[in-house]
Design a protein around this motif. Structure first.
Motif, PDB file in Angstrom:
ATOM      1  N   ALA A  14       0.825  -1.210   0.000  1.00 44.53           N
ATOM      2  CA  ALA A  14       0.000   0.000   0.000  1.00 44.53           C
ATOM      3  C   ALA A  14       0.859   1.260   0.000  1.00 44.53           C
ATOM      4  CB  ALA A  14      -0.913   0.020   1.220  1.00 44.53           C
ATOM      5  N   LYS A  15       0.327   2.310  -0.594  1.00 46.80           N
ATOM      6  CA  LYS A  15       0.857   3.654  -0.375  1.00 46.80           C
ATOM      7  C   LYS A  15       0.217   4.139   0.918  1.00 46.80           C
ATOM      8  CE  LYS A  15       0.639   8.356  -2.267  1.00 46.80           C
ATOM      9  NZ  LYS A  15       0.148   9.185  -3.409  1.00 46.80           N
ATOM     10  N   VAL A  16       1.041   4.560   1.874  1.00 45.83           N
ATOM     11  CA  VAL A  16       0.528   4.884   3.199  1.00 45.83           C
ATOM     12  C   VAL A  16       0.653   6.372   3.486  1.00 45.83           C
ATOM     13  CG1 VAL A  16       0.633   4.370   5.660  1.00 45.83           C
ATOM     14  CG2 VAL A  16       1.173   2.580   4.004  1.00 45.83           C
ATOM     15  N   LEU A  17      -0.470   6.986   3.821  1.00 46.44           N
ATOM     16  CA  LEU A  17      -0.506   8.370   4.273  1.00 46.44           C
ATOM     17  C   LEU A  17      -0.422   8.323   5.794  1.00 46.44           C
ATOM     18  CD1 LEU A  17      -3.433   9.629   1.992  1.00 46.44           C
ATOM     19  CD2 LEU A  17      -0.986   9.495   1.457  1.00 46.44           C
ATOM     20  N   CYS A  18       0.724   8.708   6.312  1.00 45.21           N
ATOM     21  CA  CYS A  18       0.990   8.606   7.742  1.00 45.21           C
ATOM     22  C   CYS A  18       0.641   9.922   8.424  1.00 45.21           C
ATOM     23  CB  CYS A  18       2.463   8.284   7.979  1.00 45.21           C
ATOM     24  SG  CYS A  18       3.015   6.736   7.240  1.00 45.21           S
ATOM     25  N   ALA A  19      -0.311   9.890   9.334  1.00 42.47           N
ATOM     26  CA  ALA A  19      -0.765  11.119   9.992  1.00 42.47           C
ATOM     27  C   ALA A  19      -0.317  11.147  11.440  1.00 42.47           C
ATOM     28  CB  ALA A  19      -2.285  11.232   9.925  1.00 42.47           C
ATOM     29  N   SER A  20       0.136  12.329  11.874  1.00 42.97           N
ATOM     30  CA  SER A  20       0.481  12.536  13.274  1.00 42.97           C
ATOM     31  C   SER A  20       0.096  13.950  13.669  1.00 42.97           C
ATOM     32  CB  SER A  20       1.976  12.307  13.518  1.00 42.97           C
ATOM     33  OG  SER A  20       2.741  13.335  12.925  1.00 42.97           O
ATOM     34  N   SER A  21       0.195  14.249  14.951  1.00 41.06           N
ATOM     35  CA  SER A  21      -0.249  15.554  15.445  1.00 41.06           C
ATOM     36  C   SER A  21       0.804  16.640  15.272  1.00 41.06           C
ATOM     37  CB  SER A  21      -0.641  15.457  16.926  1.00 41.06           C
ATOM     38  OG  SER A  21       0.472  15.016  17.698  1.00 41.06           O
ATOM     39  N   GLN A  22       2.055  16.238  15.038  1.00 43.80           N
ATOM     40  CA  GLN A  22       3.145  17.210  14.950  1.00 43.80           C
ATOM     41  C   GLN A  22       3.791  17.169  13.568  1.00 43.80           C
ATOM     42  OE1 GLN A  22       3.821  19.373  17.384  1.00 43.80           O
ATOM     43  NE2 GLN A  22       2.242  18.460  18.680  1.00 43.80           N
ATOM     44  N   PRO A  23       4.161  18.339  13.018  1.00 41.14           N
ATOM     45  CA  PRO A  23       4.897  18.351  11.751  1.00 41.14           C
ATOM     46  C   PRO A  23       6.170  17.519  11.867  1.00 41.14           C
ATOM     47  CG  PRO A  23       4.161  20.564  12.325  1.00 41.14           C
ATOM     48  CD  PRO A  23       3.892  19.710  13.524  1.00 41.14           C
ATOM     49  N   ASN A  24       6.426  16.719  10.865  1.00 43.01           N
ATOM     50  CA  ASN A  24       7.598  15.836  10.831  1.00 43.01           C
ATOM     51  C   ASN A  24       7.548  14.773  11.921  1.00 43.01           C
ATOM     52  OD1 ASN A  24       9.971  15.190   9.370  1.00 43.01           O
ATOM     53  ND2 ASN A  24      11.254  16.077  10.970  1.00 43.01           N
ATOM     54  N   GLY A  25       6.370  14.560  12.491  1.00 42.97           N
ATOM     55  CA  GLY A  25       6.238  13.576  13.565  1.00 42.97           C
ATOM     56  C   GLY A  25       6.430  12.142  13.100  1.00 42.97           C
ATOM     57  N   CYS A  26       6.213  11.902  11.816  1.00 48.71           N
ATOM     58  CA  CYS A  26       6.292  10.540  11.285  1.00 48.71           C
ATOM     59  C   CYS A  26       7.611  10.273  10.562  1.00 48.71           C
ATOM     60  CB  CYS A  26       5.123  10.270  10.333  1.00 48.71           C
ATOM     61  SG  CYS A  26       3.518  10.153  11.136  1.00 48.71           S
ATOM     62  N   HIS A  27       8.629  11.075  10.830  1.00 52.82           N
ATOM     63  CA  HIS A  27       9.870  10.912  10.070  1.00 52.82           C
ATOM     64  C   HIS A  27      10.486   9.528  10.258  1.00 52.82           C
ATOM     65  CE1 HIS A  27      11.384  12.155  14.042  1.00 52.82           C
ATOM     66  NE2 HIS A  27      12.522  11.588  13.710  1.00 52.82           N
ATOM     67  N   GLU A  28      10.392   8.956  11.458  1.00 53.23           N
ATOM     68  CA  GLU A  28      10.942   7.620  11.668  1.00 53.23           C
ATOM     69  C   GLU A  28      10.141   6.566  10.915  1.00 53.23           C
ATOM     70  OE1 GLU A  28      11.249   6.744  15.795  1.00 53.23           O
ATOM     71  OE2 GLU A  28      12.780   8.268  16.198  1.00 53.23           O
ATOM     72  N   THR A  29       8.829   6.734  10.897  1.00 52.08           N
ATOM     73  CA  THR A  29       7.971   5.796  10.179  1.00 52.08           C
ATOM     74  C   THR A  29       8.259   5.856   8.681  1.00 52.08           C
ATOM     75  OG1 THR A  29       6.262   6.192  11.846  1.00 52.08           O
ATOM     76  CG2 THR A  29       5.591   5.064   9.827  1.00 52.08           C
ATOM     77  N   LEU A  30       8.334   7.068   8.142  1.00 49.17           N
ATOM     78  CA  LEU A  30       8.614   7.223   6.719  1.00 49.17           C
ATOM     79  C   LEU A  30       9.987   6.660   6.363  1.00 49.17           C
ATOM     80  CD1 LEU A  30       6.072   9.001   6.812  1.00 49.17           C
ATOM     81  CD2 LEU A  30       7.245  10.626   5.331  1.00 49.17           C
ATOM     82  N   ALA A  31      10.963   6.864   7.235  1.00 52.96           N
ATOM     83  CA  ALA A  31      12.303   6.348   6.978  1.00 52.96           C
ATOM     84  C   ALA A  31      12.309   4.823   6.946  1.00 52.96           C
ATOM     85  CB  ALA A  31      13.270   6.858   8.044  1.00 52.96           C
ATOM     86  N   ALA A  32      11.568   4.210   7.873  1.00 53.92           N
ATOM     87  CA  ALA A  32      11.509   2.746   7.909  1.00 53.92           C
ATOM     88  C   ALA A  32      10.824   2.198   6.656  1.00 53.92           C
ATOM     89  CB  ALA A  32      10.760   2.287   9.159  1.00 53.92           C
ATOM     90  N   ILE A  33       9.766   2.865   6.215  1.00 53.76           N
ATOM     91  CA  ILE A  33       9.063   2.425   5.010  1.00 53.76           C
ATOM     92  C   ILE A  33       9.945   2.606   3.782  1.00 53.76           C
ATOM     93  CG2 ILE A  33       7.111   2.958   3.488  1.00 53.76           C
ATOM     94  CD1 ILE A  33       5.474   3.553   6.042  1.00 53.76           C
ATOM     95  N   ALA A  34      10.632   3.730   3.706  1.00 58.73           N
ATOM     96  CA  ALA A  34      11.514   3.988   2.564  1.00 58.73           C
ATOM     97  C   ALA A  34      12.660   2.974   2.520  1.00 58.73           C
ATOM     98  CB  ALA A  34      12.069   5.405   2.640  1.00 58.73           C
ATOM     99  N   ALA A  35      13.192   2.612   3.690  1.00 63.47           N
ATOM    100  CA  ALA A  35      14.290   1.651   3.750  1.00 63.47           C
ATOM    101  C   ALA A  35      13.882   0.284   3.213  1.00 63.47           C
ATOM    102  CB  ALA A  35      14.797   1.517   5.187  1.00 63.47           C
ATOM    103  N   ALA A  36      12.582  -0.005   3.287  1.00 62.61           N
ATOM    104  CA  ALA A  36      12.064  -1.272   2.775  1.00 62.61           C
ATOM    105  C   ALA A  36      11.473  -1.105   1.376  1.00 62.61           C
ATOM    106  CB  ALA A  36      11.011  -1.827   3.721  1.00 62.61           C
ATOM    107  N   ASN A  37      11.800   0.022   0.737  1.00 63.09           N
ATOM    108  CA  ASN A  37      11.329   0.320  -0.619  1.00 63.09           C
ATOM    109  C   ASN A  37       9.815   0.482  -0.702  1.00 63.09           C
ATOM    110  OD1 ASN A  37      13.976   0.206  -1.831  1.00 63.09           O
ATOM    111  ND2 ASN A  37      13.855  -2.038  -1.686  1.00 63.09           N
ATOM    112  N   GLY A  38       9.219   0.952   0.392  1.00 61.95           N
ATOM    113  CA  GLY A  38       7.783   1.226   0.398  1.00 61.95           C
ATOM    114  C   GLY A  38       7.491   2.660   0.016  1.00 61.95           C
ATOM    115  N   ASN A  39       6.210   2.999   0.006  1.00 64.47           N
ATOM    116  CA  ASN A  39       5.745   4.310  -0.449  1.00 64.47           C
ATOM    117  C   ASN A  39       4.905   4.947   0.652  1.00 64.47           C
ATOM    118  OD1 ASN A  39       4.927   6.534  -1.902  1.00 64.47           O
ATOM    119  ND2 ASN A  39       3.783   5.393  -3.452  1.00 64.47           N
TER     120      ASN A  39
END
Length: 252
Positions: A34-59
């Motif tokens: 899936a392409k995942v829209l990651c929502a959090s309450s703070q700007p840049n709050g999902c940077h670790e999540t996005l990094a983990a997904i990108a490292a696994a070649n996800g979107n």
């Protein structure tokens, strides 16, 4: 058989995706395609999540919204829909406040209900309208063991999680005819920020662990399989169900 669980060409919105259960679910959905829209309450709050997904070649992309603010929640829905069809919604964002019931501040009561219940309903309503038009969709709400019991010093959280179980069933009753499956996951006792106080309480931690047949607290990754199942076509005839992922807690 693996195609039953594939989320290729699907887009998922996951709230509370910055850490804990929401982060693990977001990573699992991305791993399934899936392409995942990651929502959090703070700007840049999902940077670790996005990094983990990108490292696994996800979107994945990040969106931001204060779930206690109804206007912000509506804007989050609009922003998600502006990016294209949202096929999967995971209402995982949540909060908890602990105080004896006779001293519980009403300000905190309203905040917990707004974040845990109102935001989930509003996002389901906004995205569900598009799912109805498309005749397909998956909504996964995060319930709790406190959807079944009363807990101690968490009356607002308990009320919100009982309500989430009810809303899940109510939406399933209305939307099953449109090929939309609305289900919930009820995590047992998981090692997250929300349970930090319980984990730190030596006596209660020991009592909880003693009741879990698996003899351990859950880790966020233990929700991955349940989330992918309920988001995929493998669950097309599962509707209005609250799936306990609890190490056997309810069976004890």
């Amino acid at each position: 058989m693996t195609e039953l669980f594939s989320l290729n060409n699907k887009t998922a919105l996951v709230t509370g995706a910055s850490r804990g259960l929401g982060q693990a679910i977001a990573i699992a959905l991305a791993a399934a395609g899936a392409k995942v829209l990651c929502a959090s309450s703070q700007p840049n709050g999902c940077h670790e999540t996005l990094a983990a997904i990108a490292a696994a070649n996800g979107n994945a992309l990040e969106l931001t919204a204060d779930l206690s603010d109804e206007v912000a929640v509506a804007t989050l829905a609009d922003k998600a829909l502006a990016l294209g069809p949202v096929h999967i919604l995971v209402n995982c964002g949540g909060t908890i406040f602990r105080a004896p019931a006779h001293q519980f501040p009403m300000q905190e009561w309203h905040k917990v209900i707004a974040v845990n219940l109102d935001a989930a309903f509003l996002l389901s309503q906004r995205l569900g309208a598009q799912m109805i038009e498309r005749k397909q969709g998956k909504i996964i709400n995060i319930a709790s063991m406190l959807s079944y019991s009363g807990g101690i010093t968490v009356p607002a959280y308990t009320a919100s999680k009982h309500a989430i179980a009810g809303v899940t069933k109510a939406l399933a009753n209305e939307w099953a005819q449109h090929n939309i499956q609305v289900n919930a996951i009820a995590p047992g006792y998981f090692s997250t920020d929300n349970t930090a106080a319980l984990q730190a309480d030596t006596a209660r931690n020991a009592a909880i662990t003693a009741r879990i047949p698996a003899a351990r607290w859950g880790e966020p990754e233990d929700l991955a399989g349940a989330a992918v199942f309920l988001a995929s076509q493998a669950s097309d005839y599962v509707n209005g169900h609250v799936l306990a992922v609890d190490g056997g807690w309810l069976a004890r």
